[in-house]
Write an enzyme that holds these catalytic residues in place. Structure first.
Site, mmCIF file in Angstrom:
data_model
loop_
_atom_site.group_PDB
_atom_site.id
_atom_site.type_symbol
_atom_site.label_atom_id
_atom_site.label_comp_id
_atom_site.label_asym_id
_atom_site.label_seq_id
_atom_site.Cartn_x
_atom_site.Cartn_y
_atom_site.Cartn_z
ATOM 1 N N HIS A 160 0.864 -1.184 0.000
ATOM 2 C CA HIS A 160 0.000 0.000 0.000
ATOM 3 C C HIS A 160 0.906 1.242 0.000
ATOM 4 O O HIS A 160 2.030 1.186 0.508
ATOM 5 C CB HIS A 160 -0.845 -0.036 1.286
ATOM 6 C CG HIS A 160 -1.843 1.067 1.421
ATOM 7 N ND1 HIS A 160 -1.511 2.329 1.860
ATOM 8 C CD2 HIS A 160 -3.176 1.093 1.189
ATOM 9 C CE1 HIS A 160 -2.597 3.068 1.894
ATOM 10 N NE2 HIS A 160 -3.630 2.352 1.496
ATOM 11 N N ASP A 211 3.342 -4.397 8.002
ATOM 12 C CA ASP A 211 2.118 -3.611 7.885
ATOM 13 C C ASP A 211 0.944 -4.580 8.007
ATOM 14 O O ASP A 211 0.632 -5.316 7.064
ATOM 15 C CB ASP A 211 2.116 -2.883 6.531
ATOM 16 C CG ASP A 211 0.785 -2.199 6.241
ATOM 17 O OD1 ASP A 211 -0.127 -2.277 7.089
ATOM 18 O OD2 ASP A 211 0.649 -1.602 5.160
ATOM 19 N N GLN A 266 -4.329 -4.942 6.975
ATOM 20 C CA GLN A 266 -5.367 -5.811 6.410
ATOM 21 C C GLN A 266 -5.349 -7.205 7.042
ATOM 22 O O GLN A 266 -6.106 -8.084 6.626
ATOM 23 C CB GLN A 266 -5.184 -5.947 4.886
ATOM 24 C CG GLN A 266 -5.364 -4.657 4.114
ATOM 25 C CD GLN A 266 -6.805 -4.138 4.119
ATOM 26 O OE1 GLN A 266 -7.737 -4.822 4.528
ATOM 27 N NE2 GLN A 266 -6.976 -2.905 3.681
ATOM 28 N N LYS A 286 -10.243 -0.409 10.421
ATOM 29 C CA LYS A 286 -10.468 -1.599 9.586
ATOM 30 C C LYS A 286 -10.828 -2.812 10.450
ATOM 31 O O LYS A 286 -11.122 -3.881 9.931
ATOM 32 C CB LYS A 286 -9.216 -1.906 8.759
ATOM 33 C CG LYS A 286 -8.887 -0.823 7.726
ATOM 34 C CD LYS A 286 -7.693 -1.205 6.924
ATOM 35 C CE LYS A 286 -7.060 -0.040 6.219
ATOM 36 N NZ LYS A 286 -7.875 0.542 5.146
ATOM 37 N N CYS A 288 -4.898 2.637 -3.547
ATOM 38 C CA CYS A 288 -3.635 3.138 -2.980
ATOM 39 C C CYS A 288 -2.527 2.095 -3.124
ATOM 40 O O CYS A 288 -1.687 1.939 -2.236
ATOM 41 C CB CYS A 288 -3.787 3.555 -1.519
ATOM 42 S SG CYS A 288 -5.019 4.820 -1.266
HETATM 43 N N1 C6P Z 1 -6.150 0.747 2.923
HETATM 44 C C1 C6P Z 1 -8.008 0.368 1.402
HETATM 45 O O1 C6P Z 1 -9.096 0.683 0.880
HETATM 46 P P1 C6P Z 1 -4.679 4.075 7.189
HETATM 47 O O2 C6P Z 1 -5.179 4.957 6.071
HETATM 48 O O3 C6P Z 1 -3.456 4.648 7.872
HETATM 49 O O4 C6P Z 1 -5.749 3.678 8.151
HETATM 50 O O5 C6P Z 1 -4.242 2.687 6.512
HETATM 51 C C2 C6P Z 1 -3.307 2.689 5.462
HETATM 52 C C3 C6P Z 1 -3.105 1.309 4.951
HETATM 53 C C4 C6P Z 1 -1.885 0.698 5.159
HETATM 54 N N2 C6P Z 1 -1.653 -0.545 4.747
HETATM 55 C C5 C6P Z 1 -2.591 -1.270 4.120
HETATM 56 C C6 C6P Z 1 -2.276 -2.673 3.711
HETATM 57 C C7 C6P Z 1 -3.844 -0.713 3.876
HETATM 58 O O6 C6P Z 1 -4.767 -1.445 3.261
HETATM 59 C C8 C6P Z 1 -4.114 0.624 4.283
HETATM 60 C C9 C6P Z 1 -5.433 1.268 4.000
HETATM 61 C C10 C6P Z 1 -7.496 1.175 2.574
HETATM 62 O O7 C6P Z 1 -7.362 -0.579 1.000
HETATM 63 C C11 C6P Z 1 -7.622 2.631 2.349
HETATM 64 S S1 C6P Z 1 -6.590 3.223 1.046
#
Ligand code: C6P
Length: 422
Positions: free
Chosen positions: A139, A216, A219, A242, A380
């Protein structure tokens, strides 16, 4: 209430001994509404999940009864707010099986946590020519902070390749771990493809060369049990929103000795023990990394979300979601004119797809007309789109409150798109 759910609950009954999905759905008020005069089918959980009433009540109760700043007041409300905030930290510690509450830093989310590690842990030890290793399926939150760091220091960003199934191609992994690599930063589960990466092996290989590892887990934590001690990762980051908690709160796990040795990232109140114009003494862990008034209500909501997930049994949730994904994959892959992007053997929650001759944004719009919420776009993860030579995908992503009937709604919506574009 979705009439399709009442008509045919044979699928849900298969799991009724483990989880009562219809009862669980009653905990999520937002699910019981019509969108475009259709029952809402929410399949955009990878972007943000819905919140059970237990989380909503925990946040509302804090504001109703305990609202005050933490770590600052001797008065009763401040003590109660502090107790609730710190109790949530312990819940997060237990959730990822960290050794100590000192290893859990509250942050805004995964993005902020990666930036914190980039600037506070990696930057001080990075010289021009050093290397940072990420993967092709990251991401943007686990790409751009490292690119910025490379621009600031003259370090080089290396990338683990992937294959057409959307699995990491680890054939060159050993060579990519060089004596110049200062960190391996890799996703546990890909948000665009759903791939579960073999991080435990990757961590062991990196550690064999004394390379620290950041995972990370944004997910992963909504969908599986995570044990940071078993993984032996150095840092693990995730976002609350999430995993059924509020937005604006997340956690950074870091091994205590590494966090102790790191300088603070942001300066301000609460991260200090004493301040004078000559010298500032920083606070102990984890407060050294929590400058300013934190998102107290968010942290309390995150604790409530953990209670909720653990109450249902995370292994049960994972099994049920796996069944949903397998069923959706079987049904969608049997359809003509639909291509699934991301066919790794190990996957969680995510089904990305393309419908022949239709732009994913049009797919998303027609789905919305059917009351079905999915995400369309690059998610993203633009390098993933570039790899597959596509501008975007349509992405359905499941949570444990989804049903087999909603899988059927996904299939029916694809059929509707195909009819309209025939
Ligand atoms: N992915 C998606 O629709 P934040 O924005 O900090 O809460 O998370 C960022 C982020 C980091 N790593 C992974 C693997 C992610 O999937 C995400 C966020 C969302 O897939 C929003 S772009």
């Amino acid at each position: 209430m979705d009439p399709r759910l009442r008509e045919d609950d044979k699928y849900s009954n298969e799991h009724s001994d483990m989880l009562d999905i219809q009862k669980i759905r009653q905990d999520f008020p937002i699910l019981h509404q019509q969108v475009n005069e259709r029952p809402l089918v929410y399949l955009d959980n990878a972007a943000s999940s819905q919140k059970p009433i237990q989380v909503i009540d925990a946040v509302a109760d804090y504001y109703r009864k305990d609202n005050a700043n933490v770590h600052r007041g001797v008065h009763r409300l401040s003590q109660r707010a502090t107790d609730a905030y710190e109790a949530s930290r312990s819940k997060v510690r237990n959730f990822v099986n960290a050794q100590s509450d000192k290893e859990i830093v509250f942050v805004r989310g995964a993005t902020e946590a990666v930036n914190l590690i980039a600037q506070s842990f990696v930057r001080p030890k990075l010289n021009a020519g050093d290397e940072i290793l990420i993967s092709h399926m990251e991401h943007h939150a686990n790409i751009v902070p490292w690119q910025m760091l490379c621009e600031q220091t003259g370090a080089k960003l290396n990338v683990i390749p992937m294959n057409l199934e959307g699995e990491l191609d680890l054939s060159t992994f050993d060579e990519l771990l060089t004596d110049k690599t200062k960190i391996l930063a890799v996703g546990h589960v890909s948000n665009a493809l759903g791939t579960i990466n073999p991080i435990k092996d990757m961590i062991a290989k990196a550690h064999a060369k004394d390379i620290p590892v950041l995972i990370d887990g944004a997910q992963a934590v909504p969908h599986m049990e995570v044990d940071v001690q078993d993984l032996d990762c150095d840092f693990y980051v995730f976002s609350g929103h999430k995993m059924f908690a509020p937005t604006g709160i997340g956690a950074l796990y870091g091994k205590q000795d590494l966090l102790e040795a790191m300088p603070p990232w942001q300066g301000g109140g609460d991260m200090i023990l004493s301040v004078s114009f000559e010298h500032t003494q920083y606070n102990e862990l984890p407060y050294k990394f929590e400058a300013g008034t934190p998102h107290i209500a968010g942290a309390i909501g995150l604790g409530a979300a953990i209670d909720y997930m653990q109450g249902l049994g995370i292994a049960n949730l994972a099994q049920y979601e796996h069944d949903l994904l397998v069923a959706a994959t079987e049904k969608v892959s049997a359809m003509d004119g639909v291509r699934i992007i991301g066919t790794a053997k190990e996957k969680a929650s995510v089904l990305s797809f393309m419908i022949e001759g239709v732009h994913p944004h049009d797919v998303g719009t027609i789905f919305d007309q059917q009351g079905v919420a999915i995400r369309t776009g690059h998610h993203c993860a633009q390098p993933v789109m570039q790899f597959f030579g596509i501008p975007a995908t349509a992405r359905a992503s499941f949570a444990f409150y989804n049903t087999m009937e909603e899988v059927d709604a996904l299939v029916m919506s694809i059929q509707k798109v195909q009819e309209l574009f025939a």
